[in-house]
Design a protein around this motif. Structure first.
Motif, PDB file in Angstrom:
ATOM      1  N   LEU A 122       0.831  -1.110   0.048  1.00  0.00           N
ATOM      2  CA  LEU A 122      -0.128   0.194   0.009  1.00  0.00           C
ATOM      3  C   LEU A 122       0.753   1.281   0.179  1.00  0.00           C
ATOM      4  O   LEU A 122       1.895   1.247   0.477  1.00  0.00           O
ATOM      5  N   ASP A 123       0.352   2.347  -0.519  1.00  0.00           N
ATOM      6  CA  ASP A 123       0.887   3.750  -0.406  1.00  0.00           C
ATOM      7  C   ASP A 123       0.222   4.399   0.534  1.00  0.00           C
ATOM      8  O   ASP A 123      -0.802   3.964   1.223  1.00  0.00           O
ATOM      9  N   VAL A 124       0.557   5.590   0.573  1.00  0.00           N
ATOM     10  CA  VAL A 124      -0.311   6.619   1.698  1.00  0.00           C
ATOM     11  C   VAL A 124      -1.636   6.688   1.416  1.00  0.00           C
ATOM     12  O   VAL A 124      -2.685   7.371   2.116  1.00  0.00           O
ATOM     13  N   ASN A 125      -2.194   6.671   0.108  1.00  0.00           N
ATOM     14  CA  ASN A 125      -3.361   6.763  -0.193  1.00  0.00           C
ATOM     15  C   ASN A 125      -4.297   5.415   0.098  1.00  0.00           C
ATOM     16  O   ASN A 125      -5.476   5.454   0.015  1.00  0.00           O
ATOM     17  N   GLY A 126      -3.652   4.364   0.591  1.00  0.00           N
ATOM     18  CA  GLY A 126      -4.390   3.261   1.398  1.00  0.00           C
ATOM     19  C   GLY A 126      -4.726   2.174   0.170  1.00  0.00           C
ATOM     20  O   GLY A 126      -5.585   1.446   0.217  1.00  0.00           O
ATOM     21  N   HIS A 127      -4.270   2.401  -0.939  1.00  0.00           N
ATOM     22  CA  HIS A 127      -4.428   1.509  -2.091  1.00  0.00           C
ATOM     23  C   HIS A 127      -2.923   0.868  -2.632  1.00  0.00           C
ATOM     24  O   HIS A 127      -1.928   1.531  -2.182  1.00  0.00           O
ATOM     25  N   MET A 128      -3.015  -0.163  -3.711  1.00  0.00           N
ATOM     26  CA  MET A 128      -1.670  -0.656  -4.113  1.00  0.00           C
ATOM     27  C   MET A 128      -0.794   0.559  -4.617  1.00  0.00           C
ATOM     28  O   MET A 128      -1.260   1.401  -5.626  1.00  0.00           O
ATOM     29  N   ASN A 129       0.333   0.534  -4.227  1.00  0.00           N
ATOM     30  CA  ASN A 129       1.242   1.572  -4.632  1.00  0.00           C
ATOM     31  C   ASN A 129       1.530   1.272  -6.054  1.00  0.00           C
ATOM     32  O   ASN A 129       1.870   0.324  -6.746  1.00  0.00           O
ATOM     33  N   ASN A 130       1.601   2.282  -6.736  1.00  0.00           N
ATOM     34  CA  ASN A 130       1.922   2.436  -8.435  1.00  0.00           C
ATOM     35  C   ASN A 130       3.327   1.651  -8.767  1.00  0.00           C
ATOM     36  O   ASN A 130       3.451   0.724  -9.674  1.00  0.00           O
ATOM     37  N   GLY A 131       4.373   1.678  -7.676  1.00  0.00           N
ATOM     38  CA  GLY A 131       5.713   1.189  -8.163  1.00  0.00           C
ATOM     39  C   GLY A 131       5.513  -0.386  -7.670  1.00  0.00           C
ATOM     40  O   GLY A 131       6.320  -0.937  -8.204  1.00  0.00           O
ATOM     41  N   ARG A 132       4.643  -0.960  -6.671  1.00  0.00           N
ATOM     42  CA  ARG A 132       4.452  -2.241  -6.652  1.00  0.00           C
ATOM     43  C   ARG A 132       4.022  -2.931  -7.744  1.00  0.00           C
ATOM     44  O   ARG A 132       4.266  -4.241  -7.929  1.00  0.00           O
ATOM     45  N   TYR A 133       3.072  -2.274  -8.433  1.00  0.00           N
ATOM     46  CA  TYR A 133       2.626  -3.010  -9.827  1.00  0.00           C
ATOM     47  C   TYR A 133       3.775  -3.461 -10.671  1.00  0.00           C
ATOM     48  O   TYR A 133       3.815  -4.567 -11.121  1.00  0.00           O
ATOM     49  N   THR A 134       4.581  -2.888 -10.832  1.00  0.00           N
ATOM     50  CA  THR A 134       5.725  -3.159 -11.854  1.00  0.00           C
ATOM     51  C   THR A 134       6.627  -3.977 -11.159  1.00  0.00           C
ATOM     52  O   THR A 134       7.175  -4.875 -11.792  1.00  0.00           O
ATOM     53  N   THR A 135       6.593  -4.002 -10.058  1.00  0.00           N
ATOM     54  CA  THR A 135       7.478  -5.150  -9.009  1.00  0.00           C
ATOM     55  C   THR A 135       6.806  -6.664  -9.323  1.00  0.00           C
ATOM     56  O   THR A 135       7.438  -7.462  -9.539  1.00  0.00           O
ATOM     57  N   ILE A 136       5.367  -6.421  -9.003  1.00  0.00           N
ATOM     58  CA  ILE A 136       4.326  -7.626  -9.250  1.00  0.00           C
ATOM     59  C   ILE A 136       4.582  -8.151 -10.661  1.00  0.00           C
ATOM     60  O   ILE A 136       4.753  -9.460 -10.909  1.00  0.00           O
ATOM     61  N   MET A 137       4.643  -7.446 -11.765  1.00  0.00           N
ATOM     62  CA  MET A 137       4.788  -7.626 -13.074  1.00  0.00           C
ATOM     63  C   MET A 137       6.344  -8.588 -13.196  1.00  0.00           C
ATOM     64  O   MET A 137       6.357  -9.235 -14.208  1.00  0.00           O
ATOM     65  N   ASP A 138       7.196  -8.118 -12.656  1.00  0.00           N
ATOM     66  CA  ASP A 138       8.503  -8.759 -12.559  1.00  0.00           C
ATOM     67  C   ASP A 138       8.307 -10.199 -12.472  1.00  0.00           C
ATOM     68  O   ASP A 138       8.924 -11.208 -12.946  1.00  0.00           O
ATOM     69  N   LEU A 139       7.449 -10.584 -11.241  1.00  0.00           N
ATOM     70  CA  LEU A 139       6.953 -12.118 -11.068  1.00  0.00           C
ATOM     71  C   LEU A 139       6.316 -12.793 -12.318  1.00  0.00           C
ATOM     72  O   LEU A 139       6.562 -13.845 -12.276  1.00  0.00           O
ATOM     73  N   GLY A 140       5.418 -12.042 -12.670  1.00  0.00           N
ATOM     74  CA  GLY A 140       4.888 -12.691 -14.113  1.00  0.00           C
ATOM     75  C   GLY A 140       5.842 -12.920 -15.157  1.00  0.00           C
ATOM     76  O   GLY A 140       5.707 -13.739 -15.900  1.00  0.00           O
ATOM     77  N   ARG A 141       6.939 -12.249 -15.568  1.00  0.00           N
ATOM     78  CA  ARG A 141       7.699 -12.441 -16.314  1.00  0.00           C
ATOM     79  C   ARG A 141       8.602 -13.451 -15.801  1.00  0.00           C
ATOM     80  O   ARG A 141       9.013 -14.367 -16.751  1.00  0.00           O
ATOM     81  N   LEU A 142       9.068 -13.478 -14.580  1.00  0.00           N
ATOM     82  CA  LEU A 142       9.779 -14.591 -14.089  1.00  0.00           C
ATOM     83  C   LEU A 142       9.122 -15.928 -14.380  1.00  0.00           C
ATOM     84  O   LEU A 142       9.546 -16.990 -14.646  1.00  0.00           O
ATOM     85  N   ASP A 143       7.775 -15.848 -14.219  1.00  0.00           N
ATOM     86  CA  ASP A 143       7.066 -17.430 -14.288  1.00  0.00           C
ATOM     87  C   ASP A 143       7.061 -17.667 -15.634  1.00  0.00           C
ATOM     88  O   ASP A 143       7.322 -18.910 -15.968  1.00  0.00           O
ATOM     89  N   LEU A 144       7.029 -16.702 -16.485  1.00  0.00           N
ATOM     90  CA  LEU A 144       7.055 -17.145 -18.081  1.00  0.00           C
ATOM     91  C   LEU A 144       8.450 -17.731 -18.398  1.00  0.00           C
ATOM     92  O   LEU A 144       8.495 -18.765 -18.901  1.00  0.00           O
TER      93      LEU A 144
END
Length: 184
Positions: free
Chosen positions: A38-60
């Motif tokens: 989470l970020d200070v706005n109480g939802h998923m941080n925009n930077g976390r999206y790109t970090t999670i995307m790393d996991l999708g590419r790693l899975d591939l």
């Protein structure tokens, strides 16, 4: 720490998931927004999206066997660019899935699309965010990006790319324009 745990779980699960034999096969990973996402706005941080995307590419690349081969050859995965579009915020503990797939490729880069899909509630099935990335493998011995044809040959796949969708081609054009700003 959260990411390391997610990487470890992803790595272990890759041994029990079916192999991805086609370049167009999709990776689907299931997640929940954790408090440290989470970020200070109480939802998923925009930077976390790109970090999670790393996991999708790693899975591939784990499930198609490319990671093992590339590490033997001292090649590492790299990104050349990323574009994100955020549509709907992901809230604390909300369940979502990350869908990752290869769209097309050229002689140097592979272009992928990754979508964050809401799993439950009124907006179930809606894309919370979409990212497009261009990535490849960097050969540390030769100090250059591995040609896409070589990657596909390693996997035993045909090297002819599907047609480039208009949105990918327009993004590539924008990237070329942006490159002129950063070449000084």
């Amino acid at each position: 720490m959260n990411l390391y745990l997610r990487v470890l779980i992803l790595f272990i699960r890759s041994f029990f998931k079916p192999r991805l034999n086609d370049i167009g096969d999709q990776s689907i990973l299931h997640f929940r927004v954790l408090p440290n996402d989470l970020d200070v706005n109480g939802h998923m941080n925009n930077g976390r999206y790109t970090t999670i995307m790393d996991l999708g590419r790693l899975d591939l690349i784990l499930r198609n066997g490319l990671m093992r081969v590339m590490f033997k050859q001292k090649c590492v995965p790299v990104l050349g660019a990323i574009q994100m579009r955020f549509r709907i915020p992901l809230m604390p503990f909300q369940a979502y899935r990350l869908e990752s797939r290869v769209i097309c490729w050229d002689e140097k880069w592979v272009y992928m699309e990754q979508q964050f899909i809401i799993k439950k509630g009124k907006k179930s099935g809606a894309a919370a965010a979409i990212g497009i990335v261009k990535g490849g493998f960097y050969d540390q011995n030769n100090r250059q990006t591995v040609p896409t044809k070589d990657l596909l040959d390693i996997l035993g796949l045909p090297s002819q790319s599907p047609a480039f969708p208009a949105y990918i081609q327009e993004w590539i054009n924008a990237e070329e324009t942006l490159k002129t700003v950063t070449q000084s």
